[in-house]
Structures are given as structure tokens and as C-alpha cells.
Design a protein around this motif. Structure first.
Motif, PDB file in Angstrom:
ATOM      1  N   LEU A  82      -7.249  -4.631   7.537  1.00  0.00           N
ATOM      2  CA  LEU A  82      -6.483  -3.460   6.953  1.00  0.00           C
ATOM      3  C   LEU A  82      -6.336  -2.168   7.633  1.00  0.00           C
ATOM      4  O   LEU A  82      -5.289  -1.704   7.728  1.00  0.00           O
ATOM      5  CB  LEU A  82      -7.446  -3.088   5.605  1.00  0.00           C
ATOM      6  N   GLN A  83      -7.280  -1.986   8.844  1.00  0.00           N
ATOM      7  CA  GLN A  83      -7.060  -0.812   9.530  1.00  0.00           C
ATOM      8  C   GLN A  83      -5.850  -1.021  10.450  1.00  0.00           C
ATOM      9  O   GLN A  83      -5.047  -0.408  10.830  1.00  0.00           O
ATOM     10  CB  GLN A  83      -8.224  -0.545  10.371  1.00  0.00           C
ATOM     11  N   ASN A  84      -5.699  -2.358  10.965  1.00  0.00           N
ATOM     12  CA  ASN A  84      -4.743  -2.847  11.552  1.00  0.00           C
ATOM     13  C   ASN A  84      -3.253  -2.615  11.180  1.00  0.00           C
ATOM     14  O   ASN A  84      -2.278  -2.211  11.529  1.00  0.00           O
ATOM     15  CB  ASN A  84      -4.583  -4.293  12.405  1.00  0.00           C
TER      16      ASN A  84
ATOM     17  N   LEU B 121      -7.467  -7.255  -3.103  1.00  0.00           N
ATOM     18  CA  LEU B 121      -8.041  -6.517  -2.140  1.00  0.00           C
ATOM     19  C   LEU B 121      -8.886  -5.260  -2.793  1.00  0.00           C
ATOM     20  O   LEU B 121      -8.076  -4.431  -3.553  1.00  0.00           O
ATOM     21  CB  LEU B 121      -7.125  -5.815  -1.214  1.00  0.00           C
ATOM     22  N   GLU B 122      -9.928  -4.943  -2.670  1.00  0.00           N
ATOM     23  CA  GLU B 122     -10.708  -3.973  -3.151  1.00  0.00           C
ATOM     24  C   GLU B 122     -11.025  -2.850  -2.045  1.00  0.00           C
ATOM     25  O   GLU B 122     -11.684  -3.301  -0.965  1.00  0.00           O
ATOM     26  CB  GLU B 122     -12.197  -4.217  -3.382  1.00  0.00           C
ATOM     27  N   VAL B 123     -10.488  -1.732  -1.788  1.00  0.00           N
ATOM     28  CA  VAL B 123     -10.590  -0.896  -0.627  1.00  0.00           C
ATOM     29  C   VAL B 123     -11.205   0.464  -0.972  1.00  0.00           C
ATOM     30  O   VAL B 123     -10.681   1.121  -1.929  1.00  0.00           O
ATOM     31  CB  VAL B 123      -8.993  -0.602  -0.223  1.00  0.00           C
TER      32      VAL B 123
ATOM     33  N   PHE C 183       0.596  -1.196   0.102  1.00  0.00           N
ATOM     34  CA  PHE C 183       0.197   0.052   0.036  1.00  0.00           C
ATOM     35  C   PHE C 183       0.991   0.961  -0.022  1.00  0.00           C
ATOM     36  O   PHE C 183       1.993   1.354   0.458  1.00  0.00           O
ATOM     37  CB  PHE C 183      -0.795   0.088   1.297  1.00  0.00           C
ATOM     38  N   SER C 184       0.430   2.276  -0.706  1.00  0.00           N
ATOM     39  CA  SER C 184       1.192   3.763  -0.723  1.00  0.00           C
ATOM     40  C   SER C 184       0.958   4.398   0.484  1.00  0.00           C
ATOM     41  O   SER C 184      -0.034   4.173   1.204  1.00  0.00           O
ATOM     42  CB  SER C 184       0.568   4.557  -1.803  1.00  0.00           C
ATOM     43  N   PRO C 185       2.013   5.108   0.986  1.00  0.00           N
ATOM     44  CA  PRO C 185       1.864   5.984   2.093  1.00  0.00           C
ATOM     45  C   PRO C 185       0.689   6.592   2.149  1.00  0.00           C
ATOM     46  O   PRO C 185      -0.091   7.119   3.084  1.00  0.00           O
ATOM     47  CB  PRO C 185       3.020   6.927   2.241  1.00  0.00           C
ATOM     48  N   LYS C 186       0.177   7.389   1.096  1.00  0.00           N
ATOM     49  CA  LYS C 186      -0.990   8.509   0.964  1.00  0.00           C
ATOM     50  C   LYS C 186      -2.308   7.534   1.236  1.00  0.00           C
ATOM     51  O   LYS C 186      -3.231   8.026   1.950  1.00  0.00           O
ATOM     52  CB  LYS C 186      -1.134   8.740  -0.443  1.00  0.00           C
ATOM     53  N   LEU C 187      -2.415   6.214   0.747  1.00  0.00           N
ATOM     54  CA  LEU C 187      -3.620   5.346   1.106  1.00  0.00           C
ATOM     55  C   LEU C 187      -3.538   5.053   2.707  1.00  0.00           C
ATOM     56  O   LEU C 187      -4.798   5.003   3.128  1.00  0.00           O
ATOM     57  CB  LEU C 187      -3.599   4.142   0.398  1.00  0.00           C
ATOM     58  N   MET C 188      -2.477   4.874   3.246  1.00  0.00           N
ATOM     59  CA  MET C 188      -2.536   4.443   4.654  1.00  0.00           C
ATOM     60  C   MET C 188      -3.005   5.526   5.607  1.00  0.00           C
ATOM     61  O   MET C 188      -3.096   5.352   6.801  1.00  0.00           O
ATOM     62  CB  MET C 188      -1.018   3.927   5.144  1.00  0.00           C
ATOM     63  N   PHE C 189      -3.299   6.811   5.081  1.00  0.00           N
ATOM     64  CA  PHE C 189      -3.456   7.859   5.930  1.00  0.00           C
ATOM     65  C   PHE C 189      -4.745   8.316   5.657  1.00  0.00           C
ATOM     66  O   PHE C 189      -5.464   9.280   6.055  1.00  0.00           O
ATOM     67  CB  PHE C 189      -2.444   9.165   5.680  1.00  0.00           C
ATOM     68  N   THR C 190      -5.619   7.559   4.811  1.00  0.00           N
ATOM     69  CA  THR C 190      -6.976   7.792   4.585  1.00  0.00           C
ATOM     70  C   THR C 190      -7.861   6.895   5.465  1.00  0.00           C
ATOM     71  O   THR C 190      -7.512   6.010   5.995  1.00  0.00           O
ATOM     72  CB  THR C 190      -7.473   7.536   3.088  1.00  0.00           C
ATOM     73  N   LYS C 191      -9.160   7.484   5.584  1.00  0.00           N
ATOM     74  CA  LYS C 191     -10.256   6.697   6.280  1.00  0.00           C
ATOM     75  C   LYS C 191     -10.884   5.439   5.534  1.00  0.00           C
ATOM     76  O   LYS C 191     -11.141   5.660   4.273  1.00  0.00           O
ATOM     77  CB  LYS C 191     -11.398   7.688   6.674  1.00  0.00           C
ATOM     78  N   VAL C 192     -10.591   4.210   6.005  1.00  0.00           N
ATOM     79  CA  VAL C 192     -11.049   3.121   5.233  1.00  0.00           C
ATOM     80  C   VAL C 192     -12.602   2.961   5.525  1.00  0.00           C
ATOM     81  O   VAL C 192     -12.901   2.678   6.609  1.00  0.00           O
ATOM     82  CB  VAL C 192     -10.081   1.665   5.566  1.00  0.00           C
TER      83      VAL C 192
ATOM     84  N   TRP D 257     -16.454 -16.430  -7.244  1.00  0.00           N
ATOM     85  CA  TRP D 257     -15.623 -15.431  -6.495  1.00  0.00           C
ATOM     86  C   TRP D 257     -16.299 -15.060  -5.142  1.00  0.00           C
ATOM     87  O   TRP D 257     -17.517 -14.853  -5.022  1.00  0.00           O
ATOM     88  CB  TRP D 257     -15.911 -13.946  -7.271  1.00  0.00           C
ATOM     89  N   GLN D 258     -15.527 -15.244  -4.155  1.00  0.00           N
ATOM     90  CA  GLN D 258     -15.813 -15.074  -2.620  1.00  0.00           C
ATOM     91  C   GLN D 258     -15.137 -13.730  -2.182  1.00  0.00           C
ATOM     92  O   GLN D 258     -14.056 -13.737  -2.259  1.00  0.00           O
ATOM     93  CB  GLN D 258     -15.411 -16.394  -2.103  1.00  0.00           C
ATOM     94  N   SER D 259     -16.222 -13.147  -1.400  1.00  0.00           N
ATOM     95  CA  SER D 259     -15.694 -12.080  -0.777  1.00  0.00           C
ATOM     96  C   SER D 259     -15.567 -11.960   0.698  1.00  0.00           C
ATOM     97  O   SER D 259     -16.473 -12.655   1.222  1.00  0.00           O
ATOM     98  CB  SER D 259     -16.530 -10.571  -1.212  1.00  0.00           C
ATOM     99  N   ILE D 260     -14.543 -11.380   1.311  1.00  0.00           N
ATOM    100  CA  ILE D 260     -14.500 -11.547   2.777  1.00  0.00           C
ATOM    101  C   ILE D 260     -14.161 -10.015   3.370  1.00  0.00           C
ATOM    102  O   ILE D 260     -13.058  -9.168   2.905  1.00  0.00           O
ATOM    103  CB  ILE D 260     -13.026 -12.629   3.168  1.00  0.00           C
ATOM    104  N   ASP D 261     -14.894  -9.715   4.390  1.00  0.00           N
ATOM    105  CA  ASP D 261     -14.722  -8.386   4.877  1.00  0.00           C
ATOM    106  C   ASP D 261     -13.061  -8.529   5.498  1.00  0.00           C
ATOM    107  O   ASP D 261     -12.778  -9.177   6.132  1.00  0.00           O
ATOM    108  CB  ASP D 261     -15.635  -8.387   6.216  1.00  0.00           C
TER     109      ASP D 261
END
Length: 389
Positions: free
Chosen positions: A226-228, A267-269, A156-165, A217-221
Motif C-alpha cells: 500500500l505504501q508503494n 482492505l483495512e487501513v 483510494f481518496s487523495p486525502k488517504l494517500m497523504f496520510t501515514k499508514v 477469514w485470512q488476513s495478509i500484511d
């Protein structure tokens, strides 16, 4: 970066020429402009050539607008150059998954779709990321034993890591079954291998009743995980994915077999950035066959495939529009010279120019230079209204 309108106004001022004095000679009345017996001046007789010059002006505006769009997109996406990704590579990397297909269907072509409920970013220049699709890659050797697991690590890019998920979904493709079966899907967090401890820590465990003979296709929350990771990046060593049926077969596609291109986990974020409302105003609109000489908005469709930009997934085309036409104080040959100078050049300026007075963004799905799929909003790419300023 100067706007295309400033450059275009500068171009026309230069093209007007100088008369030996410090003033543009096209603005100076001459003896030939005195009324004739019919009551018409020679300027009025030259109306046909004026229409022709307006056509040339529009063509210059269109060409310059296209070049500006190309440079603005790269600048607003913070790219030094267009990513070198061919159409063949795009076809190999695109996941064949529901969320991506929905985005492709929604953004296939964008026209004047921004209504009164549109939102504008507080940063009205740089692109705003709304969602990111990150494909799995191979984990570090520190977490592998005999080359396994070969999947999955997400960078993940640093910019993405400082956004609200807002939402994070892990998508895993399960191979087809011959008959209905109970599938046990496990997500394990990887840690560096040591002699004292295990590298497997279970994150999620699902029990799925599956009867798909064409794959699923199976999606998992994945939001909490990711927040951790974003809070503690040093804990992100990757994950291991298993999906065993009742016979012990692993159905999860993690290492690609022939014919499984585009089926790797991803991953879809979805993230949130601050926005603010903006009111839409409509101005004078013209078509390409219009004889209107005033400042007006004209249609212009941008085709990214014509640019050779295969790295833009969607839209392939969008309506950008452009401004062209006369502004009062730049083309007032019939006014006395002193009056013209007073208004057209009050403080040494070039006078008003036909320019966008309202612009709106477009949504875009694209590959960045790290071959990640980004879904974001690029501000200021559609001309909504033109005026003299």
C-alpha cells in the motif's frame, strides 16, 4: 455556520419584543413592580410562569440542537447531502469479518465515554479519519484476459494517500474444506496486458494449514504494498488472489456465488493524524425535571435511525447533550435599567448566552458517498460543559 447557541440567543431576544423605544420592554421596570404591602413585587408572584418559560426555552434548545447536529455531521464529513444508502444495501455491503464486528461491538452506543485521557485534533472542526475499509471492485479491462481476473481493484481518496499508514491488512475469505488441507495462497500484482511481458508479479505467498469446515477469514500484511501504491499511484492496477488446496481447488472468494454476500475481499487501513491533549472540565448538570433556571447541561440522546440515516453503521445512538438556561445579564429585570444596559449591552452585543464551553468528539463507522466504509472521529459532537459566554 452560526452555532445553535447564537441562533437560540437571537431567537429569545426577538421574542422579548420592543416597547416603542430602542430597548427591550421586558427589561424596563414599571409602576406595577413596586413593592406591595406584603413586601413582594408582582415579579415574585409570577415565579410559576417563569418556570414554564424555562421549559419552553429548553424544548427550543433541544430541537435546535438536533437540527444543528444533522447539518454539522454532513459538514464535518464534507458531504453535501446524506448518502442515499438504504438498510437493505447496508446489509449487502457490510463484510461479515472480524475487524468490522469488533468496531461494531465497540461503537454500538456512545455516552459520556471521553475521560481525562481523551485526545482532540488540531483541526477541531473536520472529521479525522482513523481507519478505512475499502471493498474490492473489478479491475480495468486493460489488465484482464477474457474477463479475468474479475477481482480485485482498490480505489483510494487523495486525502488517504497523504496520510501515514500505520497498518494495512488484506482480508480474504476462504471457502470451507471437507478435510484438513494445506492451502497455498498467492497475491499477484496486475499490470496492463502486453505481448512482450507478463501481467502477473507475485507480491505475497503463504502456506496455510486449514481445517475449517465453516470457512475462514485470512488476513495478509499489505502495508508495504500500500505504501508503494501511495507513493506511485500509477502502479496500482489491482491484484489477483488465489488460494489452492491440495486438489487444485481455488478456495478464495473473489467472485460472489449465491449466499456469499459480504464475503468479498477488502482492505483495512489504519492511518495516523496529529493530535493534542485536552483537559476535561465538568460543569453544572441538570435533568429534564430540574427546576434549575441557571445555564446548565441537559441530557440529549441522538438516534440516527430516527433521522432515517441508515448509512451510519455505528453508533446508532449517542449522548450529545445540550445547553439551556439563563445567563446573568440577559435576565436581570430587578436591576436598574442603566446598570442592565451597561452590562448586558456594553458594545452593542446581546449579552452572555448559555453555550457549550467544552465539547468532545465521537467515533463513527459510516458509508461515504462512494460506498466505502470509513471509521473516523468527528470533533465537537458531545457537550461536556455549559457556561455563559
Amino acid at each position: 455556520m452560526p452555532s445553535y447557541n447564537f441562533l437560540l440567543c437571537l431567537t429569545v431576544l426577538i421574542s422579548l419584543g420592543q416597547s416603542g423605544s430602542d430597548e427591550p420592554n421586558v427589561l424596563l421596570p414599571s409602576a406595577s413592580e413596586t413593592p406591595t404591602d406584603s413586601g413582594l413585587s408582582l415579579l415574585d408572584e409570577d415565579a410559576g410562569s417563569h418556570e414554564c418559560s424555562a421549559c419552553v426555552w429548553r424544548e427550543q434548545s433541544k430541537v435546535l440542537r438536533l437540527e444543528t447536529i444533522k447539518s454539522q455531521i454532513l459538514s464535518k464529513l464534507r458531504l453535501k447531502q446524506a448518502p442515499n444508502i438504504s438498510r437493505e444495501v447496508v446489509n449487502q455491503l457490510l463484510p461479515k469479518a472480524p475487524p468490522l464486528q469488533q468496531l461494531l461491538d465497540h461503537h454500538d452506543f456512545q455516552g459520556d465515554a471521553w475521560s481525562q485521557d481523551e485526545f482532540m485534533e488540531e483541526d477541531e472542526y473536520h472529521a479525522t479519519t482513523e481507519s478505512v475499509i475499502t471493498m474490492a471492485s473489478e479491475p480495468e479491462p486493460l489488465v484482464q484476459v477474457n474477463g479475468k481476473p474479475s477481482c480485485c481493484f482498490f480505489k483510494f481518496s487523495p486525502k488517504l494517500m497523504f496520510t501515514k499508514v500505520l497498518k494495512a491488512q488484506l482480508w480474504v475469505y476462504l471457502r470451507p474444506l471437507q478435510q484438513t488441507s494445506t492451502v497455498y495462497l498467492q497475491i499477484l500484482r496486475l499490470k496492463p496486458v502486453t505481448e512482450q511481458g507478463s501481467r502477473h508479479i507475485r507480491i505475497r505467498s503463504l502456506k496455510i494449514e486449514l481445517n475449517s469446515r465453516v470457512g475462514h477469514w485470512q488476513s495478509i500484511d499489505f502495508k508495504h504494498v500500500l505504501q508503494n501504491w501511495f507513493k506511485h499511484p500509477h502502479t496500482n492496477w489491482g491484484i489477483d488472489i488465489n488460494a489452492f488446496d491440495e486438489s487444485g481447488n481455488d478456495l478464495a472468494v473473489t467472485s460472489l456465488r449465491p449466499g456469499e454476500e459480504g464475503l468479498q475481499p477488502f482492505l483495512e487501513v489504519k492511518v495516523l493524524e496529529t493530535t493534542k491533549r485536552s483537559r476535561r472540565n465538568l460543569g453544572l448538570d441538570c435533568d429534564e425535571h430540574s427546576t434549575e433556571s441557571r445555564c446548565c447541561r441537559y441530557p440529549l440522546t441522538v438516534d440516527f435511525e430516527a433521522f432515517g440515516w441508515d448509512w451510519i453503521i455505528a453508533p446508532k445512538r449517542y449522548k450529545a447533550n445540550y445547553c439551556s438556561g439563563q445567563c446573568e445579564y440577559m435576565f436581570m429585570q430587578k436591576y436598574p435599567h442603566t446598570h442592565l444596559v451597561q452590562h448586558a449591552n456594553p458594545r452593542g452585543s446581546a449579552g452572555p448566552c448559555c453555550t457549550p464551553t467544552k465539547m468532545s468528539p465521537i467515533n463513527m463507522l459510516y458509508f461515504n458517498d462512494k460506498q466505502q466504509i470509513i471509521h473516523g472521529k468527528i470533533p465537537g459532537m458531545v457537550v461536556d460543559r455549559c457556561g455563559c459566554s
